[in-house]
Scaffold this active site. Structure first.
Site, short mmCIF file in Angstrom:
data_model
loop_
_atom_site.label_atom_id
_atom_site.label_comp_id
_atom_site.label_asym_id
_atom_site.label_seq_id
_atom_site.Cartn_x
_atom_site.Cartn_y
_atom_site.Cartn_z
N LYS A 157 46.36 41.85 65.91
CA LYS A 157 47.56 42.68 66.07
C LYS A 157 48.51 42.47 64.90
O LYS A 157 48.51 41.39 64.30
CB LYS A 157 48.29 42.28 67.36
CG LYS A 157 47.59 42.66 68.64
CD LYS A 157 48.45 42.27 69.84
CE LYS A 157 47.78 42.66 71.15
NZ LYS A 157 47.60 44.10 71.32
N ARG B 91 39.91 44.24 79.50
CA ARG B 91 38.86 44.88 80.30
C ARG B 91 37.61 44.00 80.36
O ARG B 91 36.86 44.05 81.34
CB ARG B 91 38.57 46.28 79.73
CG ARG B 91 38.06 46.31 78.33
CD ARG B 91 38.25 47.67 77.65
NE ARG B 91 39.64 47.94 77.30
CZ ARG B 91 40.06 49.05 76.69
NH1 ARG B 91 39.19 50.00 76.37
NH2 ARG B 91 41.33 49.22 76.41
N1 BES Z 1 47.47 43.37 75.88
C1 BES Z 1 47.25 44.59 75.20
C2 BES Z 1 48.02 45.76 75.79
C3 BES Z 1 49.53 45.63 75.78
C4 BES Z 1 50.25 46.16 74.72
C5 BES Z 1 50.19 45.04 76.82
C6 BES Z 1 51.63 46.05 74.72
C7 BES Z 1 51.57 44.93 76.82
C8 BES Z 1 52.28 45.43 75.78
C9 BES Z 1 45.77 44.94 75.24
O1 BES Z 1 44.88 43.86 75.28
C10 BES Z 1 45.47 45.70 73.99
O2 BES Z 1 45.61 45.13 72.94
N2 BES Z 1 45.07 46.95 74.13
C11 BES Z 1 44.79 47.78 73.03
C12 BES Z 1 43.50 48.52 73.33
C13 BES Z 1 42.92 49.24 72.15
C14 BES Z 1 42.40 48.25 71.14
C15 BES Z 1 41.79 50.13 72.63
C16 BES Z 1 45.93 48.76 72.86
O3 BES Z 1 46.53 49.19 73.86
O4 BES Z 1 46.27 49.07 71.72
ZN ZN Z 2 44.42 43.11 73.32
#
Ligand code: BES
Ligand code: ZN
Ligand code: ZN
Length: 497
Positions: A275, A349
């Site tokens: 990230k 997931r």
């Molecule tokens: N933990 C994150 C989602 C999230 C984002 C929770 C902001 C709380 C606040 C999750 O694991 C994630 O990174 N999801 C990605 C999925 C993508 C790579 C398909 C996302 O939402 O960008």
């Molecule tokens: Zn994530």
């Protein structure tokens, strides 16, 4: 911030040295005179000068005139009764709590005020006060600074109502709910250096004190079970994963349990698909689902709920490392299905895939509800005031929606469908962990659905509601504890007894 609030109910009380609080409806006479506390009519005069009319979100805080035993009077506008929602009393409690934050002694007069409160309403008001009174200050070494009440200082609150006995009874459950929500908030607010999978598991284990049966599976045990999806996420961290299993047996032995499953990523860096730096600190809250499940199990046990309930939390840390899983890796889940991991940041997931399968297979529950801070996409769709609800069962979805309206923890149903499901088919494995550019929250839910067998199931995407929530009447904390009251209500209204 954090206050030790002691609540009691009484049929009458003198407000000596206290803030005397009166809810006042819009356009109505305020009730202080009825209590005989304002013989000189000072309050009425003050209200007139301040043009206080009882409108909602207004209050009037005045010094008590000499001769009065109270220190202060606080009139709290409650607006028009026709505009009150089902969460009116809990919000009113929160509003009062924030207005009396420096007082050592508070007396809230419900009798003769408008609207009239039942015992359950008075208990809700007390719950709202306990929720709003929560603050996370354990890392503040200078307590009691400035105008804050010191940590060891208590606030005594007496709620005066003719229904005191009924209120006291109803508040037995209310106090359990407050403790469960505030436990979930503590877990979410706790930074990841202090709360890894092992420390989280210890907090789960603490529920044994309430009569919850707790098992904690280690990495070895999970490997034996074939939980390759969960373990793939964990393998980049020096802190090993855990699976927490909680069982509350408050029902008959033969009754099938209901089950709650939580995503417990104690920190989500994204892994190798890392990230960006800005805002990454928020990912200490990526265990908000597991926190809600733990808080809920606390509530059910503390109020001795009359049903059998299971809580399962998948606890891992998602880190980049020489041993971390790579984009393109293929893992085998406990279900036997293989997953091509195209983005290591879509890790929640993967954790839930094994946790859901394990729960469905071992317990064959009446239903499963999972909670997860799963996607940024759900915030794009719904903002921060509704959690995304996905379900393969209309009755369960309807019950969740109703519980959402009753508690103010609102959910909004989103679609599932075979067209979306196809988007996660992989060319070289059974599925991949990401789909296309659009509908990210739906794609994530479709992925989970491949691991629930034919169990009635609902998924709550709480990425927008569990953390970084805007302050509300009943929450001033970064971690909101979202889901605990919602699911306690679901259970209470439909599955108990
Ligand atoms: N933990 C994150 C989602 C999230 C984002 C929770 C902001 C709380 C606040 C999750 O694991 C994630 O990174 N999801 C990605 C999925 C993508 C790579 C398909 C996302 O939402 O960008
Ligand atoms: Zn994530
Ligand atoms: Zn995550």
């Amino acid at each position: 911030m954090s206050r030790k609030i002691e609540i009691s109910f009484a049929r009458s009380a003198k407000p000596s040295g206290a803030v005397a609080v009166f809810p006042v409806a819009e356009g109505l006479q305020f009730p202080a005179a009825a209590q005989g506390l304002d013989p000189g009519g000072t309050l009425e005069k003050a209200a007139g000068i301040a043009s206080f009319k009882g409108k909602s979100s207004t209050n009037l805080d005045i010094l008590a005139p000499s001769g009065s035993s109270a220190d202060r009077f606080l009139l709290v506008g409650t607006g028009k009764a026709s505009a009150h929602g089902p969460d009116f009393w809990i919000k009113l409690g929160g509003t009062i709590c924030s207005a009396v934050h420096r007082a050592r002694k508070v007396v809230v007069y419900l009798d003769g005020s408008d609207p009239a409160a039942t015992g359950a309403d008075a208990a809700d008001l007390a719950l709202g006060m306990l929720l709003r009174g929560y603050g996370f200050d354990r890392y503040k070494t200078r307590k009691g600074d400035a105008d804050e009440a010191g940590d060891d200082e208590r606030q005594k609150v007496t709620i005066v109502t003719s229904t005191a006995a009924a209120a006291k009874k109803a508040f037995e459950a209310g106090a359990a709910v407050a403790a469960g929500v505030n436990l979930a908030r503590d877990l979410v607010n706790e930074p990841a250096n202090h709360l890894g999978p092992i420390e989280f598991a210890a907090r789960v284990k603490d529920l044994e004190k309430l009569g919850v049966k707790v098992e904690i599976l280690t990495e070895r045990e999970m490997r034996k079970l074939g939980m390759g999806a969960l373990l793939g996420v964990a393998q980049g961290s020096v802190r090993p994963p855990r699976l927490g299993i909680m069982r509350w047996n408050g029902g008959k032995a033969k009754d099938k349990p209901v089950a709650f499953i939580g995503k417990g990523v104690v920190f989500d860096t994204g892994g190798i698909s890392m990230k960006p730096a800005a805002g990454m600190e928020d990912m200490k809250g990526d265990m908000g689902g597991a926190a809600a499940v733990t808080g809920l199990m606390h509530v059910l046990a503390a109020r001795k709920a009359a049903l059998n309930a299971i809580g399962v939390v998948g606890l891992v840390e998602n880190m980049p490392d020489g041993n971390a899983q790579r984009p393109g890796d293929i893992v085998t889940s406990m279900s036997g299905q293989t997953i091509e991991v195209l983005n290591t940041d879509a890790e929640g997931r993967l954790v839930l895939a094994d946790a859901l399968w394990y729960c469905a297979e071992r317990f064959q529950p009446r239903f499963m509800v999972d909670l997860a801070t799963l996607t940024g996409a759900i915030m794009v769709a719904l903002g921060k005031y509704h959690a995304g609800l996905f379900s393969n069962d209309d009755a369960l979805a309807d019950n969740l929606a109703a519980a959402g309206l009753a508690t103010g923890e609102r959910v909004w149903r989103m679609p599932l469908g075979s067209e979306y499901d196809k988007l996660i088919d992989s060319r070289i494995a059974d599925m991949k962990n990401i789909g296309g550019r659009y509908g990210g929250a739906i794609i994530a839910a479709q992925f989970l659905q491949r691991f629930v067998k034919d169990t009635p199931w609902a998924h709550l995407d709480i990425a927008g509601t569990a953390l970084g929530s805007p302050a509300s009447e009943i929450n001033d904390s970064w971690g909101s504890g979202f889901g605990v009251r919602l699911l306690d209500r679901l259970v209470r209204d439909h599955y108990e007894g």
